[in-house]
Scaffold this motif. Sequence first.
Motif, PDB file in Angstrom:
ATOM      1  N   VAL A 162      -7.998   0.752   5.762  1.00 50.51           N
ATOM      2  CA  VAL A 162      -7.696   1.651   4.357  1.00 50.51           C
ATOM      3  C   VAL A 162      -7.145   0.760   3.363  1.00 50.51           C
ATOM      4  O   VAL A 162      -5.859   0.338   3.612  1.00 50.51           O
TER       5      VAL A 162
ATOM      6  N   VAL B 212      -0.234   7.517  -0.519  1.00 51.72           N
ATOM      7  CA  VAL B 212      -1.459   7.509  -0.294  1.00 51.72           C
ATOM      8  C   VAL B 212      -2.529   7.492   0.884  1.00 51.72           C
ATOM      9  O   VAL B 212      -3.530   7.961   1.072  1.00 51.72           O
ATOM     10  N   LEU B 213      -1.734   6.491   1.611  1.00 51.62           N
ATOM     11  CA  LEU B 213      -2.438   6.304   2.995  1.00 51.62           C
ATOM     12  C   LEU B 213      -2.526   7.393   3.814  1.00 51.62           C
ATOM     13  O   LEU B 213      -3.788   7.562   4.432  1.00 51.62           O
TER      14      LEU B 213
ATOM     15  N   ASP C 157      -1.034   3.622  -9.270  1.00 51.94           N
ATOM     16  CA  ASP C 157      -2.085   4.545  -9.502  1.00 51.94           C
ATOM     17  C   ASP C 157      -2.816   4.186 -10.838  1.00 51.94           C
ATOM     18  O   ASP C 157      -2.205   3.952 -11.739  1.00 51.94           O
TER      19      ASP C 157
ATOM     20  N   ALA D 252      -5.511   0.679  -0.603  1.00 52.77           N
ATOM     21  CA  ALA D 252      -4.870   1.431  -1.681  1.00 52.77           C
ATOM     22  C   ALA D 252      -4.338   0.578  -2.618  1.00 52.77           C
ATOM     23  O   ALA D 252      -3.571  -0.014  -2.145  1.00 52.77           O
TER      24      ALA D 252
ATOM     25  N   ARG E 193       0.802  -1.354   0.057  1.00 55.03           N
ATOM     26  CA  ARG E 193       0.061  -0.076   0.030  1.00 55.03           C
ATOM     27  C   ARG E 193       1.051   1.421  -0.015  1.00 55.03           C
ATOM     28  O   ARG E 193       1.841   1.244   0.915  1.00 55.03           O
TER      29      ARG E 193
ATOM     30  N   GLU F 256      -2.853  10.485   2.895  1.00 58.81           N
ATOM     31  CA  GLU F 256      -3.892  11.278   2.129  1.00 58.81           C
ATOM     32  C   GLU F 256      -5.159  10.918   2.393  1.00 58.81           C
ATOM     33  O   GLU F 256      -6.031  11.470   2.758  1.00 58.81           O
ATOM     34  N   LYS F 257      -5.365   9.435   2.339  1.00 57.46           N
ATOM     35  CA  LYS F 257      -6.610   8.890   2.636  1.00 57.46           C
ATOM     36  C   LYS F 257      -7.024   8.750   4.029  1.00 57.46           C
ATOM     37  O   LYS F 257      -8.207   9.071   4.424  1.00 57.46           O
ATOM     38  N   MET F 258      -6.121   8.460   4.950  1.00 56.67           N
ATOM     39  CA  MET F 258      -6.421   8.711   6.562  1.00 56.67           C
ATOM     40  C   MET F 258      -6.488   9.924   7.026  1.00 56.67           C
ATOM     41  O   MET F 258      -6.980  10.157   8.074  1.00 56.67           O
TER      42      MET F 258
END
Lengths: 469, 587
Positions: free
Chosen positions: B116, B102-103, B122, B118, B98, B105-107
């Motif tokens: 979570v 990105v994690l 991309d 990902a 993962r 940003e997502k979290m």
Amino acid sequence: MKEYQTITEISGPLVFAEVDEPVGYDEIVEIETDDGRTLRGQVLESSDGLVSIQVFEGTGGIDRNASVRFLGETMKMPVTEDLLGRVLDGSGEPIDGGPEIVPESREDIVGEAINPYSREYPEEFIQTGVSGIDGMNTLVRGQKLPIFSGSGLPHNDLALQIARQATVPEEEEGDEGGSEFAVIFGAMGITQEEANEFMDDFERTGALERSVVFMNLADDPAVERTVTPRLALTTAEYLAFEKDYHVLVILTDITNYCEALREIGAAREEVPGRRGYPGYMYTDLAQLYERAGRIEGKDGSVTQIPILTMPGDDDTHPIPDLTGYITEGQIVMDRDLNSQGIEPPINVLPSLSRLMDDGIGEGLTREDHGDVSDQMYAAYAEGEDLRDLVNIVGREALSELDNKYLDFADRFETEFVEQGYDTNRSIDDTIELGWDLLSELPKEALNRIDEELIEEHYREDEAEAVQAD
Amino acid sequence: MSQAEDIETVDEDGVIESVSGPVVTAADLDARMNDVVYVGDEGLMGEVIEIEGNLTTIQVYEETSGVGPGEPVENTGEPLSVDLGPGVLDAIYDGVQRPLDVLEEKMGTAFLDRGVDAPGIDFETEWEFTPTVDVGDTVEAGDIVGEVPETESITHKVMVPPDYEGGEIESIESGAFTVDEVIAELSSGEEITMHQEWPVRQARPADTKETPTVPLVSGQRILDGLFPIAKGGTAAIPGPFGSGKTVTQHQLAKWADADIVVYVGCGERGNEMTEVIEDFPELEDPKTGKPLMSRTCLIANTSNMPVAARESCIYTGITIAEYFRDMGYDVALMADSTSRWAEAMREISSRLEEMPGEEGYPAYLAASLSEFYERAGKFQNINDTEGSVTAIGAVSPPGGDFSEPVTQNTLRIVKTFWALDADLAERRHFPSINWNESYSLYRQQLDPWFRDNVADDWPEIRQWAVDVLDEEDELQEIVQLVGKDALPEDQQLTLEVARYLREAWLQQNAFHDVDTYCEPKKTYRMLLAIKTFNDEAFDALEAGVPVEEITDVDATPRLNRMNTSDEWNEFIDELESDLEEQIRSLY
């Protein structure tokens, strides 16, 4: 909330109870005994119909009729800035007679890992005023640097000295805007006497105002020790990352914490790892130590100084060994130096600060810091080696240069490392002192130092003075 | 299964039966071994590791606090896989691929939350695809059909997945595509995208494994000079804490002349990974001058991240390495540290209540280690390109004791052994690789390369250095007893030469701008300068000059400055002629 009176087995710190509803792993449990006491515990294993519970306060007084309540949540620490200046017991209850704590938020004590991508690399030099640390094993903000000590060594004095003196030089001048400094003290299984020593010092120096103290004493339940550091670190993270404090966390004594882990492991009849300690001890310790650091975009930081006493002064024992693999270096206390009266008795050779290289040098400490420190390491190691030889052949049989190394090693211990617990040396003083000692050696022997720096700092007269002797 | 796909529940869901740390058992779950499952209401990712009757045991890659019996378990019906395609380089992943950025940003927090997901690459980015085959060409599994400029320094080759049948190309287009858009269709009905998935626990197929003959040049004098490793070789770096394993691994990741570097931080410190993340984008690849990060893929599972993901991160790393090998690249994989990986296996194994082997490690420890290192090597790929995977594993033996199971089982497999030494580290002799204990079994097969590319007498000069260091080791024992001055003069001189070998040649400062990378020609030249000193000095000694006079000539301290000299050729030439002149003037 459902109550059960279904305890089937009590063994050591563990209680097993039957349940008819699912219970979450790590959930908090309250057990009420016949005599009206309420004990707290945590779910260690949860299967359909049966849970095992680890009781923090010990299982004394629990019988099969005791009632068990599952609170439906994992353990939380109520946190607020008002905790500063307070003294709490090992499970987070105030014991200083002060007002009740009104939490601003309640945080899970099993902290989540910091995303390595979000971390900021620690490189801000912290001046502890101790030459053996600042000069040779520099501490930086967000580092975890344990003190490896032994029974009967003055690690507490050193820890207190660091807590008292630690500053970041630049910020001393312009104090506005800079983040405030706070100390979190987590005691696990220390004696009442040691605790008094710490408390007296905190009160005497006024440090208590900016401290939060968690006390699990030697006669408090051992199992509670597994919770105390987590409460302390949760508080530290809150103050650092929500309230912008620079937090110094002192945890003592990690050895007691590991003993408690072993006790629980044994009670659960787990397959033991080295010396009976559980196989997951590395992971468990990492979950404490890794809660130090800086986060990008946050002003605060968590710096950790855990203290551990090495059983039998053996640094290959699982506790110091696993710690050394996780922390960013170690400060090692030495019994021989202690008996020579060196204060603090830091043996710099096995000591190490992994973050030193990035925290020193031009603009941070001084341009010549790295070279001077390297050269002193090499020269002191050389002198140490020669000491063995002197015992056999005597000083006369050694060359002039070797004798200089021997003198250097002696002066290094009695002048550089030795400073007493009340002396606060600036980094400049420390490095200048280093040059004083190094100038005892001939210029050509300083092969770790840049030539220009030697020209600038080498004390010509000193070398001649020594030669004239 | 990879996180990229939508979760399609193939099989019937199960129900959690019990939870103990990262190990969860579920009832009524119809799953195969190693299938990926989603556990509990939060959908935590896990993998099936044991099936017993109606009960399935799952290792969960995330914290399980608060998860209780009765919660559902969903099966994806697919094994743990990685997403492969453009976008793998310049990325930083956790142990199950993962992307950590990105994690974050997502979290929305700096702390790693649970549940979570990902995808590893991309799916939105468009890549410029250029075909290298035409309509009507026949392609087989593994064949390269086109190229994508992935980063500044690396061209990504798009390949037919190894499990495809292959056939005639019916259509192929150039242009900008996302990774899951079809770029080519085959007569077999198969469609090719830039995205592949591969189960991590299974080696990607290759044609034949060959004997490696080209060194992985690391720019580290002790490694290139004394203990070289081959491209496609295996090495272990064991050492107690504080002996410099991580710095050595970082140096290799920075300076090794591999095309691609996969760096696996397995159960190590968070701040160390941050250092890599901050440093690498700023450093230049000495070969191409491009940022180092553009050839690097980082996998970070720090010591406080979930233990099961630590077990899988090594496999995630080697699978990514094999993927680039298939494109014909030389890949270097650093794993720091394999001991943490072994400990993760031990922890899971003990939660399963398996019968323990030595020191509590599972009985299959040796098998798992050799399986991992065997995935390294120089390969003839199925698409007829040649590529290699070099595996370099750090080992962290408890108490620095090399007799423990992980070190011993590793040594039975690897051919290069770089033994780190706490004693050298305490003197700040870095890299603290012990020259008496270390070895490289690649020396013979790499000698021809060194003869051709560095100097014809490389093996002989190296042997001379080894002999001097060996002799010093023996003499030191006597010196410990009687002192240096009691030795005959020629032996004193040998000690002096050995000291220059150690201090001026073997020591290397990773933090010095010039010294951090030393090309093989400079390594050779520096050694030659010390040999010049040695030869001149012994000639003088024979002519009756006392040893102090020889070692005290003005030029000798300059031997210690060769390493940091930028214009080393001129510097060493001058130094050598000065040495000659000054020593010869003594007699």
